[in-house]
Design a protein around this motif. Structure first.
Motif, PDB file in Angstrom:
ATOM      1  N   ALA A 254       0.831  -1.210   0.000  1.00 51.72           N
ATOM      2  CA  ALA A 254       0.000   0.000   0.000  1.00 51.72           C
ATOM      3  C   ALA A 254       0.871   1.268   0.000  1.00 51.72           C
ATOM      4  O   ALA A 254       0.400   2.350  -0.342  1.00 51.72           O
ATOM      5  CB  ALA A 254      -0.934   0.000   1.207  1.00 51.72           C
ATOM      6  N   HIS A 255       2.132   1.113   0.361  1.00 53.08           N
ATOM      7  CA  HIS A 255       3.083   2.241   0.358  1.00 53.08           C
ATOM      8  C   HIS A 255       4.104   2.094  -0.766  1.00 53.08           C
ATOM      9  O   HIS A 255       5.150   2.750  -0.759  1.00 53.08           O
ATOM     10  CB  HIS A 255       3.781   2.341   1.714  1.00 53.08           C
ATOM     11  CG  HIS A 255       2.841   2.751   2.795  1.00 53.08           C
ATOM     12  ND1 HIS A 255       2.585   4.067   3.090  1.00 53.08           N
ATOM     13  CD2 HIS A 255       2.044   2.024   3.611  1.00 53.08           C
ATOM     14  CE1 HIS A 255       1.688   4.134   4.043  1.00 53.08           C
ATOM     15  NE2 HIS A 255       1.340   2.913   4.382  1.00 53.08           N
ATOM     16  N   GLY A 256       3.805   1.222  -1.730  1.00 52.23           N
ATOM     17  CA  GLY A 256       4.662   1.065  -2.894  1.00 52.23           C
ATOM     18  C   GLY A 256       5.934   0.273  -2.637  1.00 52.23           C
ATOM     19  O   GLY A 256       6.880   0.382  -3.411  1.00 52.23           O
ATOM     20  N   LEU A 257       5.955  -0.513  -1.570  1.00 55.92           N
ATOM     21  CA  LEU A 257       7.159  -1.253  -1.206  1.00 55.92           C
ATOM     22  C   LEU A 257       6.892  -2.749  -1.117  1.00 55.92           C
ATOM     23  O   LEU A 257       5.783  -3.162  -0.790  1.00 55.92           O
ATOM     24  CB  LEU A 257       7.678  -0.792   0.162  1.00 55.92           C
ATOM     25  CG  LEU A 257       8.132   0.660   0.277  1.00 55.92           C
ATOM     26  CD1 LEU A 257       8.368   1.022   1.737  1.00 55.92           C
ATOM     27  CD2 LEU A 257       9.389   0.876  -0.546  1.00 55.92           C
TER      28      LEU A 257
ATOM     29  N   LEU B 117      15.316  -0.527   3.487  1.00 56.31           N
ATOM     30  CA  LEU B 117      15.233   0.837   4.017  1.00 56.31           C
ATOM     31  C   LEU B 117      15.477   0.832   5.521  1.00 56.31           C
ATOM     32  O   LEU B 117      16.214   1.674   6.045  1.00 56.31           O
ATOM     33  CB  LEU B 117      13.877   1.458   3.699  1.00 56.31           C
ATOM     34  CG  LEU B 117      13.601   1.762   2.228  1.00 56.31           C
ATOM     35  CD1 LEU B 117      12.176   2.282   2.053  1.00 56.31           C
ATOM     36  CD2 LEU B 117      14.614   2.738   1.666  1.00 56.31           C
ATOM     37  N   HIS B 118      14.866  -0.114   6.211  1.00 56.87           N
ATOM     38  CA  HIS B 118      15.017  -0.190   7.664  1.00 56.87           C
ATOM     39  C   HIS B 118      16.480  -0.420   8.039  1.00 56.87           C
ATOM     40  O   HIS B 118      16.991   0.195   8.979  1.00 56.87           O
ATOM     41  CB  HIS B 118      14.133  -1.308   8.220  1.00 56.87           C
ATOM     42  CG  HIS B 118      14.077  -1.311   9.704  1.00 56.87           C
ATOM     43  ND1 HIS B 118      14.876  -2.121  10.476  1.00 56.87           N
ATOM     44  CD2 HIS B 118      13.336  -0.579  10.567  1.00 56.87           C
ATOM     45  CE1 HIS B 118      14.615  -1.897  11.749  1.00 56.87           C
ATOM     46  NE2 HIS B 118      13.692  -0.964  11.835  1.00 56.87           N
TER      47      HIS B 118
ATOM     48  N   ALA C 269      15.937  11.205   2.061  1.00 61.72           N
ATOM     49  CA  ALA C 269      14.876  11.744   2.921  1.00 61.72           C
ATOM     50  C   ALA C 269      13.531  11.138   2.529  1.00 61.72           C
ATOM     51  O   ALA C 269      12.719  10.788   3.401  1.00 61.72           O
ATOM     52  CB  ALA C 269      14.838  13.266   2.817  1.00 61.72           C
ATOM     53  N   ALA C 270      13.292  10.982   1.237  1.00 65.21           N
ATOM     54  CA  ALA C 270      12.044  10.351   0.784  1.00 65.21           C
ATOM     55  C   ALA C 270      11.967   8.906   1.254  1.00 65.21           C
ATOM     56  O   ALA C 270      10.894   8.413   1.619  1.00 65.21           O
ATOM     57  CB  ALA C 270      11.940  10.420  -0.738  1.00 65.21           C
ATOM     58  N   GLY C 271      13.106   8.223   1.265  1.00 64.30           N
ATOM     59  CA  GLY C 271      13.151   6.843   1.742  1.00 64.30           C
ATOM     60  C   GLY C 271      12.845   6.744   3.227  1.00 64.30           C
ATOM     61  O   GLY C 271      12.147   5.828   3.677  1.00 64.30           O
ATOM     62  N   ARG C 272      13.360   7.708   4.001  1.00 66.01           N
ATOM     63  CA  ARG C 272      13.082   7.720   5.440  1.00 66.01           C
ATOM     64  C   ARG C 272      11.592   7.942   5.696  1.00 66.01           C
ATOM     65  O   ARG C 272      10.990   7.276   6.530  1.00 66.01           O
ATOM     66  CB  ARG C 272      13.887   8.823   6.128  1.00 66.01           C
ATOM     67  CG  ARG C 272      15.355   8.527   6.223  1.00 66.01           C
ATOM     68  CD  ARG C 272      16.118   9.668   6.915  1.00 66.01           C
ATOM     69  NE  ARG C 272      17.537   9.429   6.838  1.00 66.01           N
ATOM     70  CZ  ARG C 272      18.200   8.562   7.585  1.00 66.01           C
ATOM     71  NH1 ARG C 272      17.557   7.857   8.483  1.00 66.01           N
ATOM     72  NH2 ARG C 272      19.495   8.387   7.433  1.00 66.01           N
ATOM     73  N   THR C 273      11.010   8.861   4.942  1.00 68.88           N
ATOM     74  CA  THR C 273       9.584   9.158   5.099  1.00 68.88           C
ATOM     75  C   THR C 273       8.742   7.947   4.720  1.00 68.88           C
ATOM     76  O   THR C 273       7.818   7.567   5.445  1.00 68.88           O
ATOM     77  CB  THR C 273       9.199  10.377   4.237  1.00 68.88           C
ATOM     78  OG1 THR C 273       9.973  11.496   4.661  1.00 68.88           O
ATOM     79  CG2 THR C 273       7.727  10.693   4.348  1.00 68.88           C
ATOM     80  N   ARG C 274       9.059   7.342   3.581  1.00 69.14           N
ATOM     81  CA  ARG C 274       8.294   6.171   3.111  1.00 69.14           C
ATOM     82  C   ARG C 274       8.452   5.007   4.077  1.00 69.14           C
ATOM     83  O   ARG C 274       7.505   4.304   4.385  1.00 69.14           O
ATOM     84  CB  ARG C 274       8.760   5.788   1.717  1.00 69.14           C
ATOM     85  CG  ARG C 274       8.031   4.628   1.090  1.00 69.14           C
ATOM     86  CD  ARG C 274       6.686   5.025   0.468  1.00 69.14           C
ATOM     87  NE  ARG C 274       6.857   6.005  -0.570  1.00 69.14           N
ATOM     88  CZ  ARG C 274       6.929   5.724  -1.867  1.00 69.14           C
ATOM     89  NH1 ARG C 274       6.803   4.495  -2.288  1.00 69.14           N
ATOM     90  NH2 ARG C 274       7.094   6.691  -2.739  1.00 69.14           N
ATOM     91  N   SER C 275       9.660   4.793   4.580  1.00 75.17           N
ATOM     92  CA  SER C 275       9.916   3.711   5.526  1.00 75.17           C
ATOM     93  C   SER C 275       9.102   3.895   6.803  1.00 75.17           C
ATOM     94  O   SER C 275       8.493   2.944   7.307  1.00 75.17           O
ATOM     95  CB  SER C 275      11.405   3.638   5.860  1.00 75.17           C
ATOM     96  OG  SER C 275      11.650   2.685   6.860  1.00 75.17           O
ATOM     97  N   ALA C 276       9.092   5.119   7.323  1.00 71.46           N
ATOM     98  CA  ALA C 276       8.347   5.394   8.554  1.00 71.46           C
ATOM     99  C   ALA C 276       6.851   5.152   8.357  1.00 71.46           C
ATOM    100  O   ALA C 276       6.193   4.530   9.205  1.00 71.46           O
ATOM    101  CB  ALA C 276       8.600   6.826   9.018  1.00 71.46           C
TER     102      ALA C 276
ATOM    103  N   ALA D  19       5.352   3.244   6.028  1.00 68.19           N
ATOM    104  CA  ALA D  19       5.079   1.821   5.782  1.00 68.19           C
ATOM    105  C   ALA D  19       5.240   1.008   7.060  1.00 68.19           C
ATOM    106  O   ALA D  19       4.438   0.107   7.332  1.00 68.19           O
ATOM    107  CB  ALA D  19       5.998   1.296   4.685  1.00 68.19           C
ATOM    108  N   THR D  20       6.264   1.307   7.846  1.00 65.35           N
ATOM    109  CA  THR D  20       6.472   0.579   9.105  1.00 65.35           C
ATOM    110  C   THR D  20       5.307   0.802  10.054  1.00 65.35           C
ATOM    111  O   THR D  20       4.824  -0.144  10.688  1.00 65.35           O
ATOM    112  CB  THR D  20       7.800   1.008   9.758  1.00 65.35           C
ATOM    113  OG1 THR D  20       8.870   0.675   8.872  1.00 65.35           O
ATOM    114  CG2 THR D  20       8.020   0.318  11.091  1.00 65.35           C
ATOM    115  N   ALA D  21       4.835   2.029  10.143  1.00 70.00           N
ATOM    116  CA  ALA D  21       3.683   2.319  11.009  1.00 70.00           C
ATOM    117  C   ALA D  21       2.447   1.565  10.531  1.00 70.00           C
ATOM    118  O   ALA D  21       1.691   1.019  11.342  1.00 70.00           O
ATOM    119  CB  ALA D  21       3.414   3.825  11.041  1.00 70.00           C
ATOM    120  N   ALA D  22       2.250   1.494   9.215  1.00 69.51           N
ATOM    121  CA  ALA D  22       1.104   0.773   8.675  1.00 69.51           C
ATOM    122  C   ALA D  22       1.204  -0.721   8.952  1.00 69.51           C
ATOM    123  O   ALA D  22       0.217  -1.360   9.346  1.00 69.51           O
ATOM    124  CB  ALA D  22       0.982   1.023   7.169  1.00 69.51           C
ATOM    125  N   VAL D  23       2.390  -1.285   8.755  1.00 75.73           N
ATOM    126  CA  VAL D  23       2.589  -2.713   9.037  1.00 75.73           C
ATOM    127  C   VAL D  23       2.315  -2.976  10.513  1.00 75.73           C
ATOM    128  O   VAL D  23       1.567  -3.901  10.860  1.00 75.73           O
ATOM    129  CB  VAL D  23       4.018  -3.165   8.654  1.00 75.73           C
ATOM    130  CG1 VAL D  23       4.325  -4.541   9.215  1.00 75.73           C
ATOM    131  CG2 VAL D  23       4.191  -3.159   7.137  1.00 75.73           C
TER     132      VAL D  23
END
Length: 143
Positions: free
Chosen positions: A34-37, A45-46, A104-111, A113-117
């Motif tokens: 859902a976050h493109g990952l 990313l993590h 920075a975009a990777g950090r934002t996307r990772s955060a 997606a991790t919160a969603a998971v």
């Protein structure tokens, strides 16, 4: 065709754990997607979040992949967003080494997606008692 042994046997704990693990992984994949990952992309990313950069080989080892298997994962992360979620640069001291860093975009996307998971898996699972969490952590660290 139906297979029947004449007795009804409940699945063993081993089979229940395997089935539960598959369901957790299915939910992780859906949340990350859902976050493109992919879940592998999210793991990459993590792994990069705590370091300024990592060599291709070290990053592959950290996420449990071969360097050749990591390349298409990095290609996908590089293609996401206008500037990509990761950068790749030759090491200044050894040009044979490629260093990967999260943007920075990777950090934002990772955060996100991790919160969603975390949210999606937690909504499905009951709260784990601390002793179960500790036990599962010990199992995971043994591999």
């Amino acid at each position: 065709m139906s297979i029947s042994t004449g007795t009804t046997r409940r699945p063993g704990l081993d089979l229940l754990l395997v089935r539960a693990g598959r369901e957790v992984e299915r939910r992780r994949r859906a949340s990350a997607a859902a976050h493109g990952l992919s879940t592998t992309g999210l793991a990459v990313l993590h792994a990069l979040l705590g370091v300024p950069s990592a060599s291709h080989r070290d990053l592959a080892g950290a996420v449990g992949l071969t360097p050749a298997t990591l390349t298409p994962v990095l290609d996908a992360l590089d293609a996401l967003d206008a500037d990509g979620l990761v950068t790749r640069e030759r090491d200044g001291r050894d040009r044979r080494v490629v260093r990967i860093a999260v943007t920075a975009a990777g950090r934002t996307r990772s955060a996100a997606a991790t919160a969603a998971v975390d949210r999606d898996v937690a909504a499905w699972l009951p709260a784990a008692p601390p002793e179960l969490r500790g036990y599962l952590t010990r199992i995971a660290e043994q591999r």
